[in-house]
Scaffold this active site. Structure first.
Site, PDB file in Angstrom:
ATOM      1  N   ASP A 490       0.937  -1.036   0.047  1.00 48.76           N
ATOM      2  CA  ASP A 490       0.042  -0.019   0.002  1.00 48.76           C
ATOM      3  C   ASP A 490       0.990   1.578  -0.184  1.00 48.76           C
ATOM      4  OD1 ASP A 490       0.751  -0.395   2.504  1.00 48.76           O
ATOM      5  OD2 ASP A 490      -1.360  -0.187   3.423  1.00 48.76           O
TER       6      ASP A 490
HETATM    7  C1  LAN Z   1       3.854  -0.762  10.091  1.00 47.68           C
HETATM    8  C2  LAN Z   1       3.635   0.302   9.667  1.00 47.68           C
HETATM    9  C3  LAN Z   1       3.018   0.786   8.217  1.00 47.68           C
HETATM   10  C4  LAN Z   1       2.158  -0.369   7.943  1.00 47.68           C
HETATM   11  C5  LAN Z   1       0.989   0.140   7.074  1.00 47.68           C
HETATM   12  C6  LAN Z   1       1.634   0.778   5.635  1.00 47.68           C
HETATM   13  C7  LAN Z   1      -0.106   1.335   7.691  1.00 47.68           C
HETATM   14  C8  LAN Z   1       0.192  -0.898   6.557  1.00 47.68           C
HETATM   15  O1  LAN Z   1      -0.814  -0.510   5.675  1.00 47.68           O
HETATM   16  C9  LAN Z   1       1.063  -2.225   6.099  1.00 47.68           C
HETATM   17  C10 LAN Z   1       1.845  -2.518   7.394  1.00 47.68           C
HETATM   18  C11 LAN Z   1       2.719  -1.500   7.828  1.00 47.68           C
HETATM   19  C12 LAN Z   1       3.908  -1.237   6.788  1.00 47.68           C
HETATM   20  C13 LAN Z   1       3.540  -1.868   9.261  1.00 47.68           C
HETATM   21  C14 LAN Z   1       3.651  -3.165   9.543  1.00 47.68           C
HETATM   22  C15 LAN Z   1       4.399  -3.619  10.867  1.00 47.68           C
HETATM   23  C16 LAN Z   1       5.055  -2.502  11.537  1.00 47.68           C
HETATM   24  C17 LAN Z   1       6.340  -1.987  10.779  1.00 47.68           C
HETATM   25  C18 LAN Z   1       4.286  -1.220  11.461  1.00 47.68           C
HETATM   26  C19 LAN Z   1       3.014  -1.310  12.378  1.00 47.68           C
HETATM   27  C20 LAN Z   1       5.325  -0.312  12.156  1.00 47.68           C
HETATM   28  C21 LAN Z   1       5.993  -1.311  13.355  1.00 47.68           C
HETATM   29  C22 LAN Z   1       5.604  -2.447  13.053  1.00 47.68           C
HETATM   30  C23 LAN Z   1       6.829  -3.524  13.447  1.00 47.68           C
HETATM   31  C24 LAN Z   1       6.213  -4.871  13.260  1.00 47.68           C
HETATM   32  C25 LAN Z   1       7.238  -3.176  14.502  1.00 47.68           C
HETATM   33  C26 LAN Z   1       8.189  -4.215  15.173  1.00 47.68           C
HETATM   34  C27 LAN Z   1       7.770  -5.293  15.869  1.00 47.68           C
HETATM   35  C28 LAN Z   1       7.752  -6.582  15.758  1.00 47.68           C
HETATM   36  C29 LAN Z   1       6.477  -7.318  16.519  1.00 47.68           C
HETATM   37  C30 LAN Z   1       9.002  -6.777  14.885  1.00 47.68           C
END
Ligand code: LAN
Length: 769
Positions: A490
């Site tokens: 996205d």
């Molecule tokens: C994010 C942030 C952005 C988010 C969107 C783009 C909003 C979504 O539509 C797709 C998934 C994504 C890219 C996403 C995936 C997981 C993330 C990277 C996070 C929520 C920000 C932090 C998280 C990450 C997993 C944090 C570290 C924790 C672990 C359990 C490894």
């Protein structure tokens, strides 16, 4: 469980919130901090001398992030929605940074800083004193004290959560490693909370991992993380390359470190570690039979209890595999291949790595393998700063190294949707934003892809060990910046959509004239579309970083008790919609480019959106809270197919879902408990600006005829706006893995601006009192 006092000390740049910490905590001079933004690589710097302060003046954006008051002037009060949108944009555009993007604190999770601080401690590479001071301040500010979550003195999984062992044991340890005395009254309170929860032995897998390598626990307490899984052939259904990228990229260095049973060299002589051994447990450290506590976990942490299968697997690994079958040659091969994959991850991101969990773990792996003086270790240590952010409550660790591309793409779309994009005074803002996106698009595939057996052009979703199983990326965008280097479905879609919007925007007075130059050439837009075409699942839907590669049954092996739905990629209405709506727009611009494939993609994706709707008319959101977020996206997908309130029972059901939950003040407010429970839970503080805006956008897209209801919501957005055009921070907006919340502070600008503009386009821009 209490959900009180959301929005208070919630870690965002609000000038009006009351911090719960003692005000006499040491702090640095906020006027000496500056954000450096080097083409989207953002780091905070503390200026030591007055001369430096003179050379590098503080900006409006710095002041905003630091909660210092921007000093921006009051604007003429808005009577009409578009005027309110424009006041909002006037404020928000002042926060645009030099390279063209927007930034913000991206806090929320309370388990990230501890991994970084433990890693820096055991490698003997501490942060600077101002950074340490601000981290201490932040952690104390997020402590559940006073009337925040029963005030029991602990920390939860995220800033708004109830206390649990993971948050409490790890943040307590972090404070101690940073020099805080165990006799501080807040530390005593934290220990009491930890003991009530059963002590650190009741922590989840990840807590046990960090505390074991620190030498406070013993490796026997950690359930196995066997790196030999990486030696499984690719066709095996549980092979790690099939897991969700975040799980496998954490499992990778974790397995490497576990396999070595690496422990901080000075653990037995360092007085601090010896004290922690006494402070974190309810029984004497020497008496603990570690292996007996492998599965111990407090109910407060056990969001996703381990399955019977995982318990059985762990039992067999501990009793049979490790003592009798895990031969040295196998261990060596597994560690060697893991190390290779760790190096590929570092190389693909210049040591930034996917996120701040695997980043410090990879740093430690480099330290173990190459020693403290190695380039890899030094570069990792520098890169850690990309995750640190200074807010008004202190220094936190962001969920990623920023939100650059994502917020910038949405900001552009909001300007477009409101019609403000055509006004000359915003052209610079828009152009700079698109120039930023231009700079951040990936122009090369991951290292090794082009030499791999699965290479093709246009690319497919096929992956191989030769390139570390990385998804293709030429033409894609990531969530944060180019350095991080990971394709997200996205993020690619929203950035491409924003670019097309700007590049096709015509002069309202002369539709034959486009208003902006071509910043990103056609070929590169086509590469981006090629990427989107690799993202679709068999179901028709899209996932986040890659199409789904493994079965949902892998969830039976989910070892991180604190998160749900983490093992594989899932189908998401948010990601699916972003891809559908962007391909739709792309197809209008280039009707002959891969037209059949795009048509098929859109048809099957929208069909999936339809089947994903719940009986009550809602969609469950995985990345924002929760039904209000996903509903906004799903209805946008349906709208591209001409499916609206007038002709679709489904859309009417979705509209009723929202209208039935509208608050008396005209807004909507949904608690993060919706994400945890899968049921609508009203927000304890009532209507929220961001969620109200999401629903307004949803209802306008659905062409709901209920103008009066929508106007009441618009009125709420306008009343909550400050005289300078700003909206203040309210409750937390985002989520991941069902249980962990994460902040999107720019949403309070982007979505109200867009909602106000879209309302006016649909219903007219009449005065609203
Ligand atoms: C994010 C942030 C952005 C988010 C969107 C783009 C909003 C979504 O539509 C797709 C998934 C994504 C890219 C996403 C995936 C997981 C993330 C990277 C996070 C929520 C920000 C932090 C998280 C990450 C997993 C944090 C570290 C924790 C672990 C359990 C490894």
């Amino acid at each position: 469980m209490s959900v009180r006092n959301r929005g208070q000390s919630n870690g965002h740049a609000n000038e009006s919130t009351k911090p719960l910490h003692k005000r006499d905590d040491p702090r640095t001079d906020p006027y000496r901090w500056r954000l450096r933004n080097d083409r989207g690589v953002q780091t905070w710097h503390y200026l030591q001398t007055d001369e430096e302060v003179k050379q590098w003046p503080i900006t409006v954006a710095d002041k905003h992030y630091l909660g210092l008051g921007t000093g921006l002037l009051e604007l003429p009060p808005a009577k009409r929605p578009v005027q309110a949108a424009e006041n909002g944009l006037k404020f928000f555009s002042k926060l645009q940074l030099e390279p063209g993007n927007w930034a913000c604190e991206y806090g929320g999770p309370m388990f990230l800083l501890p991994g970084i601080i433990v890693t820096l401690y055991v490698t003997g590479m501490p942060l600077s004193q101002p950074e340490q001071t601000e981290i201490i301040r932040y952690i104390f500010n997020m402590q559940n004290l006073g009337d925040k979550n029963d005030g029991d003195g602990g920390w939860g999984l995220h800033i708004e959560a109830d206390s649990a062992v993971f948050g409490t044991a790890m943040n307590y340890t972090t404070l101690r490693l940073l020099g805080v005395s165990p006799d501080d009254p807040r530390m005593r309170k934290a220990r009491a909370c930890l003991y009530d929860l059963g002590g650190a032995l009741n922590g989840p897998h990840w807590a046990k991992f960090w505390l074991s390598l620190l030498g406070v626990m013993n490796w026997e307490v950690v359930n196995p993380v066997p790196p030999e899984l990486w030696l499984l052939p690719d066709w095996v259904p549980i092979a790690p390359w099939r897991w969700w990228i975040h799980m496998r990229q954490v499992f990778l260095p974790m397995g490497f470190i576990w396999s070595k049973r690496w422990v901080y060299a000075k653990a037995d002589t360092d007085p601090l570690i010896r004290q922690l051994r006494q402070e974190l447990f309810t029984q004497p450290h020497d008496d603990i039979a570690w292996a007996r506590y492998r599965n111990a976990i407090s109910p407060a942490d056990d969001y996703n209890p381990k399955s019977w299968l995982l318990n059985l697997v762990n039992y067999l690994l501990v009793l049979v595999w490790i003592p009798y079958l895990r031969f040295d040659w196998l261990v060596e091969r597994a560690e060697r291949w893991s190390w290779k994959l760790i190096q590929m991850e570092d190389a693909n991101s210049d040591y930034a790595d996917l996120a701040p969990v695997n980043s410090p773990m990879n740093m430690l792996a480099c330290y173990i393998e190459e020693g403290p003086e190695a380039y890899s270790v030094r570069r990792h240590r520098e890169r850690i700063h990309d995750f640190l952010w200074l807010g008004k409550d202190g220094m936190m660790c962001c969920g990623t190294n920023g939100v650059q591309n994502w917020d910038t793409a949405f900001a552009v779309q909001a300007m477009y949707e409101t019609g403000l994009a055509t006004k000359p005074e915003y052209h610079q803002t828009l152009l700079k934003a698109v120039a930023f996106l231009e700079d951040q698009q990936f122009l090369e595939h991951p290292v090794g892809y082009e030499q791999s057996p699965v290479f093709s052009d246009p690319p497919t979703a096929k992956t191989s060990p030769q390139h570390g199983y990385r998804h293709v990326r030429k033409g894609a965008w990531g969530f944060s910046n180019k350095a991080q280097g990971y394709t997200v479905s996205d993020c690619t879609a929203e950035a491409l959509k924003a670019t097309i919007m700007v590049q096709t925007l015509t002069d309202p007075n002369d539709p034959s004239k486009t208003l902006f130059p071509v910043v990103i050439p056609e070929q590169r837009l086509k590469w981006a579309a090629d990427i989107l075409l690799t993202m679709q699942n068999k179901s028709g839907a899209c996932s986040s970083y890659e199409p789904t590669q493994g079965s949902e049954r892998l969830e039976l092996l989910n070892a991180a008790e604190v998160f749900g739905r983490i093992m594989v990629e899932y189908d998401y209405p948010e990601c699916t919609t972003a891809c559908v709506t962007t391909l739709h727009r792309f197809n209008q611009l280039y009707p002959n480019y891969r037209a059949k494939e795009i048509r098929r993609f859109i048809d099957t994706a929208v069909q999936w959106i339809r089947t994903n709707q719940r009986a009550d008319g809602s969609w469950y959101g995985s990345w924002g809270i929760c039904f209000t977020y996903a509903g906004m996206f799903a209805l946008e997908s349906l709208a591209t197919q001409g499916e609206t309130h007038a002709n679709s029972e489904r859309v009417r059901r979705a509209c009723s879902f929202f209208l039935d939950r509208q608050n008396a003040d005209g807004g909507w407010g949904e608690s993060y408990r919706s994400c945890e429970t899968g049921q609508w839970c009203p927000h304890p503080d009532g209507s929220q600006v961001v969620q109200t805006a999401w629903v307004v956008i949803a209802l306008v897209r659905a062409q709901s005829p209920d103008r009066e209801a929508i106007a009441r919501a618009v009125r709420l957005l306008m009343r909550r706006q400050r005289p300078n055009g700003e909206w203040l921070q309210e409750g937390i907006e985002g989520v991941f893995n069902k249980s962990c919340m994460i902040s999107y502070p720019n949403y309070k600008f982007i979505f109200p601006i867009q909602a106000l503009g879209m309302y006016a386009k649909q219903f007219g821009d009449a005065e609203i009192d």
